[in-house]
Design a protein around this motif. Structure first.
Motif, PDB file in Angstrom:
ATOM      1  N   MET A  57      37.444  32.398  44.777  1.00  0.00           N
ATOM      2  CA  MET A  57      36.678  32.487  43.539  1.00  0.00           C
ATOM      3  C   MET A  57      37.451  33.313  42.519  1.00  0.00           C
ATOM      4  N   SER A  58      37.289  32.964  41.285  1.00  0.00           N
ATOM      5  CA  SER A  58      37.771  33.806  40.198  1.00  0.00           C
ATOM      6  C   SER A  58      36.534  34.384  39.540  1.00  0.00           C
ATOM      7  N   VAL A  59      36.462  35.691  39.484  1.00  0.00           N
ATOM      8  CA  VAL A  59      35.305  36.349  38.892  1.00  0.00           C
ATOM      9  C   VAL A  59      35.633  36.668  37.450  1.00  0.00           C
ATOM     10  N   ARG A  60      34.743  36.254  36.563  1.00  0.00           N
ATOM     11  CA  ARG A  60      34.924  36.507  35.135  1.00  0.00           C
ATOM     12  C   ARG A  60      33.745  37.318  34.625  1.00  0.00           C
ATOM     13  N   GLU A  61      33.967  37.965  33.488  1.00  0.00           N
ATOM     14  CA  GLU A  61      32.903  38.740  32.858  1.00  0.00           C
ATOM     15  C   GLU A  61      31.660  37.861  32.703  1.00  0.00           C
ATOM     16  N   GLY A  62      30.522  38.400  33.079  1.00  0.00           N
ATOM     17  CA  GLY A  62      29.269  37.662  32.990  1.00  0.00           C
ATOM     18  C   GLY A  62      28.985  36.782  34.195  1.00  0.00           C
ATOM     19  N   GLU A  63      29.941  36.678  35.131  1.00  0.00           N
ATOM     20  CA  GLU A  63      29.761  35.835  36.319  1.00  0.00           C
ATOM     21  C   GLU A  63      29.829  36.667  37.593  1.00  0.00           C
ATOM     22  N   THR A  64      29.250  37.847  37.574  1.00  0.00           N
ATOM     23  CA  THR A  64      29.346  38.748  38.720  1.00  0.00           C
ATOM     24  C   THR A  64      28.042  38.807  39.510  1.00  0.00           C
ATOM     25  N   GLY A  65      27.159  37.845  39.313  1.00  0.00           N
ATOM     26  CA  GLY A  65      25.885  37.846  40.015  1.00  0.00           C
ATOM     27  C   GLY A  65      26.071  37.976  41.520  1.00  0.00           C
ATOM     28  N   GLY A  66      25.326  38.892  42.122  1.00  0.00           N
ATOM     29  CA  GLY A  66      25.406  39.096  43.564  1.00  0.00           C
ATOM     30  C   GLY A  66      26.504  40.033  44.013  1.00  0.00           C
ATOM     31  N   LEU A  67      27.369  40.441  43.108  1.00  0.00           N
ATOM     32  CA  LEU A  67      28.452  41.353  43.461  1.00  0.00           C
ATOM     33  C   LEU A  67      28.100  42.764  42.988  1.00  0.00           C
ATOM     34  N   ASP A  68      28.404  43.749  43.817  1.00  0.00           N
ATOM     35  CA  ASP A  68      28.143  45.137  43.447  1.00  0.00           C
ATOM     36  C   ASP A  68      29.394  45.867  42.979  1.00  0.00           C
ATOM     37  N   TRP A  69      30.546  45.515  43.544  1.00  0.00           N
ATOM     38  CA  TRP A  69      31.792  46.236  43.265  1.00  0.00           C
ATOM     39  C   TRP A  69      32.907  45.240  42.994  1.00  0.00           C
ATOM     40  N   GLY A  70      33.837  45.654  42.155  1.00  0.00           N
ATOM     41  CA  GLY A  70      35.053  44.893  41.916  1.00  0.00           C
ATOM     42  C   GLY A  70      36.244  45.815  42.111  1.00  0.00           C
ATOM     43  N   TYR A  71      37.357  45.258  42.557  1.00  0.00           N
ATOM     44  CA  TYR A  71      38.565  46.049  42.807  1.00  0.00           C
ATOM     45  C   TYR A  71      39.746  45.322  42.176  1.00  0.00           C
ATOM     46  N   VAL A  72      40.533  46.059  41.413  1.00  0.00           N
ATOM     47  CA  VAL A  72      41.720  45.497  40.785  1.00  0.00           C
ATOM     48  C   VAL A  72      42.909  46.319  41.270  1.00  0.00           C
ATOM     49  N   LEU A  73      43.879  45.638  41.882  1.00  0.00           N
ATOM     50  CA  LEU A  73      45.070  46.322  42.368  1.00  0.00           C
ATOM     51  C   LEU A  73      46.062  46.476  41.216  1.00  0.00           C
ATOM     52  N   HIS A  74      46.437  47.716  40.958  1.00  0.00           N
ATOM     53  CA  HIS A  74      47.438  48.026  39.945  1.00  0.00           C
ATOM     54  C   HIS A  74      48.645  48.612  40.657  1.00  0.00           C
ATOM     55  N   GLU A  75      49.749  48.678  39.950  1.00  0.00           N
ATOM     56  CA  GLU A  75      50.944  49.265  40.536  1.00  0.00           C
ATOM     57  C   GLU A  75      50.744  50.739  40.900  1.00  0.00           C
ATOM     58  N   HIS A  76      49.936  51.452  40.138  1.00  0.00           N
ATOM     59  CA  HIS A  76      49.737  52.886  40.342  1.00  0.00           C
ATOM     60  C   HIS A  76      48.471  53.228  41.135  1.00  0.00           C
ATOM     61  N   GLY A  77      47.657  52.246  41.475  1.00  0.00           N
ATOM     62  CA  GLY A  77      46.452  52.522  42.252  1.00  0.00           C
ATOM     63  C   GLY A  77      45.468  51.372  42.207  1.00  0.00           C
ATOM     64  N   ILE A  78      44.284  51.607  42.743  1.00  0.00           N
ATOM     65  CA  ILE A  78      43.256  50.584  42.786  1.00  0.00           C
ATOM     66  C   ILE A  78      42.113  50.983  41.852  1.00  0.00           C
ATOM     67  N   GLU A  79      41.782  50.081  40.950  1.00  0.00           N
ATOM     68  CA  GLU A  79      40.678  50.320  40.020  1.00  0.00           C
ATOM     69  C   GLU A  79      39.381  49.919  40.716  1.00  0.00           C
ATOM     70  N   VAL A  80      38.424  50.823  40.720  1.00  0.00           N
ATOM     71  CA  VAL A  80      37.137  50.578  41.377  1.00  0.00           C
ATOM     72  C   VAL A  80      36.092  50.419  40.277  1.00  0.00           C
ATOM     73  N   ILE A  81      35.464  49.237  40.243  1.00  0.00           N
ATOM     74  CA  ILE A  81      34.514  48.926  39.180  1.00  0.00           C
ATOM     75  C   ILE A  81      33.127  48.744  39.788  1.00  0.00           C
ATOM     76  N   SER A  82      32.189  49.547  39.326  1.00  0.00           N
ATOM     77  CA  SER A  82      30.794  49.379  39.701  1.00  0.00           C
ATOM     78  C   SER A  82      30.226  48.297  38.791  1.00  0.00           C
ATOM     79  N   LEU A  83      30.021  47.107  39.326  1.00  0.00           N
ATOM     80  CA  LEU A  83      29.599  45.990  38.492  1.00  0.00           C
ATOM     81  C   LEU A  83      28.164  46.131  38.004  1.00  0.00           C
ATOM     82  N   ARG A  84      27.417  47.066  38.584  1.00  0.00           N
ATOM     83  CA  ARG A  84      26.062  47.334  38.080  1.00  0.00           C
ATOM     84  C   ARG A  84      26.104  48.182  36.824  1.00  0.00           C
ATOM     85  N   GLU A  85      27.189  48.901  36.610  1.00  0.00           N
ATOM     86  CA  GLU A  85      27.253  49.884  35.534  1.00  0.00           C
ATOM     87  C   GLU A  85      28.279  49.564  34.447  1.00  0.00           C
ATOM     88  N   GLU A  86      29.443  49.049  34.822  1.00  0.00           N
ATOM     89  CA  GLU A  86      30.560  48.972  33.890  1.00  0.00           C
ATOM     90  C   GLU A  86      31.380  47.697  34.068  1.00  0.00           C
TER      91      GLU A  86
END
Length: 147
Positions: A57-86
């Motif tokens: 799946m490709s998750v896009r803004e506005g299409e996160t129904g049912g998901l609580d967290w998102g993670y984006v791997l960056h070269e310097h670390g992992i971005e942790v996104i609370s999909l309920r908040e931000e």
């Protein structure tokens, strides 16, 4: 991380195991897992509504129904996104001690705030010295009051 989390799985993970820690010092693995070892599990029982083979799946803004967290791997670390908040989150650097205690409260994972975690609890020093309890010392009897 990219190789294990993204390249090594055709569709998705149902659970990450201790194999994610392969190559880490054994003492650290034991401290994080309590000495347990179990494999990551891929989602193998996925069925597409139209019967086609499952795909990532490709998750896009506005299409996160049912998901609580998102993670984006960056070269310097992992971005942790609370999909309920931000829509963005703070980045946990790859050098962060994995024994830190991270909060799972979504409101604390703000994009401009600090990573919500505490220092790891120190490992208690265990002693092999036998402690011998001594017999209680006799106490003087209280004087009896006389009238």
């Amino acid at each position: 991380m990219n190789r294990h989390l993204i390249d090594a799985v055709p569709v998705a993970w149902s659970g990450l195991g201790t194999d994610l820690l392969d190559g880490a010092p054994e003492a650290l693995v034991n401290q994080l897992t309590g000495g347990q070892h179990y494999p990551s599990r891929q989602m193998n029982d996925l069925i597409s509504p139209d019967g086609s083979p499952p795909r990532r799946m490709s998750v896009r803004e506005g299409e996160t129904g049912g998901l609580d967290w998102g993670y984006v791997l960056h070269e310097h670390g992992i971005e942790v996104i609370s999909l309920r908040e931000e829509l963005r989150g703070p980045v946990v650097g790859w050098g962060t001690d994995p024994r830190r205690r991270f909060s799972d409260h979504p409101a604390l994972w703000q994009p401009t705030g600090p990573v919500p975690c505490r220092e790891p609890q120190p490992t208690p020093k265990l002693s092999t010295t036998t402690v011998v309890a001594s017999a209680p010392t006799p106490t003087a009897a209280a004087p009896i009051a006389r009238r």
